[in-house]
Design a protein around this motif. Sequence first.
Motif, PDB file in Angstrom:
ATOM      1  N   LEU A 142      81.240 -29.380  35.045  1.00 51.34           N
ATOM      2  CA  LEU A 142      82.060 -28.178  35.120  1.00 51.34           C
ATOM      3  C   LEU A 142      81.634 -27.309  36.301  1.00 51.34           C
ATOM      4  O   LEU A 142      82.478 -26.719  36.991  1.00 51.34           O
ATOM      5  CB  LEU A 142      81.942 -27.390  33.813  1.00 51.34           C
ATOM      6  CG  LEU A 142      82.662 -26.036  33.769  1.00 51.34           C
ATOM      7  CD1 LEU A 142      84.160 -26.211  34.003  1.00 51.34           C
ATOM      8  CD2 LEU A 142      82.407 -25.332  32.432  1.00 51.34           C
TER       9      LEU A 142
ATOM     10  N   VAL B  39      88.770 -20.721  31.019  1.00 48.40           N
ATOM     11  CA  VAL B  39      87.734 -21.748  31.113  1.00 48.40           C
ATOM     12  C   VAL B  39      86.762 -21.652  29.938  1.00 48.40           C
ATOM     13  O   VAL B  39      86.269 -22.671  29.422  1.00 48.40           O
ATOM     14  CB  VAL B  39      87.003 -21.668  32.476  1.00 48.40           C
ATOM     15  CG1 VAL B  39      86.106 -20.455  32.569  1.00 48.40           C
ATOM     16  CG2 VAL B  39      86.195 -22.928  32.725  1.00 48.40           C
TER      17      VAL B  39
ATOM     18  N   ARG C 214      89.777 -26.860  23.202  1.00 46.06           N
ATOM     19  CA  ARG C 214      89.255 -27.899  22.321  1.00 46.06           C
ATOM     20  C   ARG C 214      88.981 -27.392  20.911  1.00 46.06           C
ATOM     21  O   ARG C 214      88.838 -28.179  19.984  1.00 46.06           O
ATOM     22  CB  ARG C 214      87.968 -28.478  22.903  1.00 46.06           C
ATOM     23  CG  ARG C 214      86.788 -27.513  22.893  1.00 46.06           C
ATOM     24  CD  ARG C 214      85.584 -28.158  23.540  1.00 46.06           C
ATOM     25  NE  ARG C 214      84.370 -27.420  23.278  1.00 46.06           N
ATOM     26  CZ  ARG C 214      83.220 -27.695  23.854  1.00 46.06           C
ATOM     27  NH1 ARG C 214      83.135 -28.673  24.723  1.00 46.06           N
ATOM     28  NH2 ARG C 214      82.139 -26.996  23.557  1.00 46.06           N
TER      29      ARG C 214
ATOM     30  N   GLU D 232      88.524 -23.279  26.938  1.00 43.46           N
ATOM     31  CA  GLU D 232      88.694 -24.722  27.026  1.00 43.46           C
ATOM     32  C   GLU D 232      87.390 -25.498  27.060  1.00 43.46           C
ATOM     33  O   GLU D 232      87.383 -26.703  26.789  1.00 43.46           O
ATOM     34  CB  GLU D 232      89.528 -25.061  28.270  1.00 43.46           C
ATOM     35  CG  GLU D 232      90.960 -24.547  28.174  1.00 43.46           C
ATOM     36  CD  GLU D 232      91.777 -24.821  29.424  1.00 43.46           C
ATOM     37  OE1 GLU D 232      92.992 -24.577  29.403  1.00 43.46           O
ATOM     38  OE2 GLU D 232      91.180 -25.291  30.423  1.00 43.46           O
ATOM     39  N   THR D 233      86.278 -24.852  27.387  1.00 40.05           N
ATOM     40  CA  THR D 233      85.035 -25.612  27.548  1.00 40.05           C
ATOM     41  C   THR D 233      83.897 -25.143  26.658  1.00 40.05           C
ATOM     42  O   THR D 233      82.886 -25.855  26.543  1.00 40.05           O
ATOM     43  CB  THR D 233      84.547 -25.546  29.009  1.00 40.05           C
ATOM     44  OG1 THR D 233      84.206 -24.189  29.339  1.00 40.05           O
ATOM     45  CG2 THR D 233      85.626 -26.035  29.961  1.00 40.05           C
TER      46      THR D 233
ATOM     47  N   TYR E 273      89.291 -26.675  39.351  1.00 42.07           N
ATOM     48  CA  TYR E 273      89.681 -26.433  37.954  1.00 42.07           C
ATOM     49  C   TYR E 273      91.144 -25.993  37.928  1.00 42.07           C
ATOM     50  O   TYR E 273      91.576 -25.183  38.744  1.00 42.07           O
ATOM     51  CB  TYR E 273      88.796 -25.355  37.326  1.00 42.07           C
ATOM     52  CG  TYR E 273      88.816 -25.354  35.815  1.00 42.07           C
ATOM     53  CD1 TYR E 273      87.852 -26.037  35.091  1.00 42.07           C
ATOM     54  CD2 TYR E 273      89.805 -24.684  35.121  1.00 42.07           C
ATOM     55  CE1 TYR E 273      87.875 -26.045  33.702  1.00 42.07           C
ATOM     56  CE2 TYR E 273      89.846 -24.689  33.742  1.00 42.07           C
ATOM     57  CZ  TYR E 273      88.875 -25.363  33.031  1.00 42.07           C
ATOM     58  OH  TYR E 273      88.908 -25.374  31.658  1.00 42.07           O
TER      59      TYR E 273
END
Length: 590
Positions: free
Chosen positions: A166, A318, A231, A321-322, A175
């Motif tokens: 990342l 970000v 996620r 999502e991470t 990204y």
Amino acid sequence: MEPGICYIKPEYLLAEANSGPNSEVNVSVDGASNKRKHAEDAGSPNESGNKRGNKKERKRGQNKNRPVFKDERYSHLCHSLIDGAGGPPCTVPNCRYVHDLEAFVAAKGVDLGDVCYVYATKGYCGRGVTCRFAKAHTDAQGRNMKAEPYDEQAAQTTCNGISSELQVRLRKHDYDFSRTKELIKQAEKLRDVRKQQEQQKKEEIPDDKLAVTTAERTPIGSAIDDNPNGRDAQRKPVIDFREKLVLSPLTTVGNLPFRRICKEFGADITCGEMACAVPLLKGLGQEWALTKRHESEDIFGVQVCGNNPNVITQAAEVLHETARVDYIDLNIGCPIDLIYQQGGGSALMRRTNILELTVRSCAALSDRLPFTVKMRTGIYADKSVAHELLPLVEQWGAAAVTLHGRSREQRYTRQANWAYIEQCAAQARHMPVIGNGDIISYEDYVERRALAPHVSSVMIGRGALIKPWIFQEIKQQKAWAPTSTQRFELLRRYCNYGLEHWGSDTKGVENTRRFLLEWQSFLYRYIPEELQLSPPQKINERPQKYRGRDEMETLMSSGNSADWVKLSEMLLGPVPEGFSFVPKHKANAF
């Protein structure tokens, strides 16, 4: 009795105690006495950093230009030797780290103890021979050992931070932020519709003269987007922010080990330290470290700060999502000059167009990821604006708002205005409003909840720093008076958590020491109830000079940072040569 003073029982008063507060405190440990007067972080409006007065601006809130101790002598052992000699050789050309294991071990110094907390709890210490407790997990040949059985997955108790993959994507601008662009466009459209409506209302233009549809004339809520991205979107329930005890996001001192302590005492919701959006998007490891989460933090959020809606929304995207986060909080109350002058923090309270785009777009990232806002009453003490902003923020899609009952100008001086917090909370239709300010005892909690019945929950900041068991007191509805031994064991627990989090090598030990000393700059303000003439303690009261019931209690009550260093040496061994410490926060301001 004189206000602002916590009166001590006569038998505990020192001979030189007077009716007023202590006048000086030593805040430096560098071999010389560096005394300064206790001063409030802000005074009259003319002295509080705005341009409405003629007096010279005073630096408040932080001790700037303080010395930062760095000692890299023992932290450069090549990773190929971490587990001892006999492993695979170093394959890095021109490796700049130390490869003489015997010289490194000799320079490292004697171990600080016989038990390594990391090895004892996890079965393996990743710091290997560099650990300051290495004898606990090295064999006769000096090789680092693993306990049997050792489960690497089970030993992993923290998450988040940034992966190398990342980091590369962010630094190469690889990204995909196309979703942020779409949400910003939607938010801009809704903002323009709102402005048209306001202009229409102002000029009393008939509806048939305004070329917008009925749907467009109702810009309530975030920039709606049903894409279940992220996620965690499928597994995370929406958070109920009502009737909770929330630990405030605390810069520097609100680190992961401290949050673990507060969770053990009953905090319901925790939040990481304020992370700036730009360094997050640059992939800076030290900023991403602020997003790390311990497994005990069942409801955990990350607070972001910035001055640009695109940048803030990208950072929120970000993170969503991470990282494993339950909510994202926007800081529009930070009073720090550097943040404010760049248009972030509390400056966003007067930049409503920017604030609207930010809240609408971030709130639309996912209906499973609540977006919250933390604000103050306003910028100036004599001009509160939160009652105007709070209903707007609710319309724009915020899941909850935290209101600190002081202005930027007041910083942390003056009492928090809970009557105003109630006035603002009463205007919210469905959104929970969390009140924040001046709670340091169960009695304070009951009194503030009675003053503000529309407040859904309470956030505690400095009260938790001074006595982290405040959450336990509120839930048990009674005060707890720990002995000096219990308080010292609390410090030991914090150090163990620090060694687990920052590492048990020399660098990790000194990081743990530094953050322990920062916390001690608040902890010393706790006054045991048995010593007070009229408990409970109030957060803005300075005690008369007093001694404790034993030597340790007296040492813990000292405002001299040399005594804080003594406490750290009892837990983490002697300080390195040339060590100096000045607390970051001027926590002695009452």
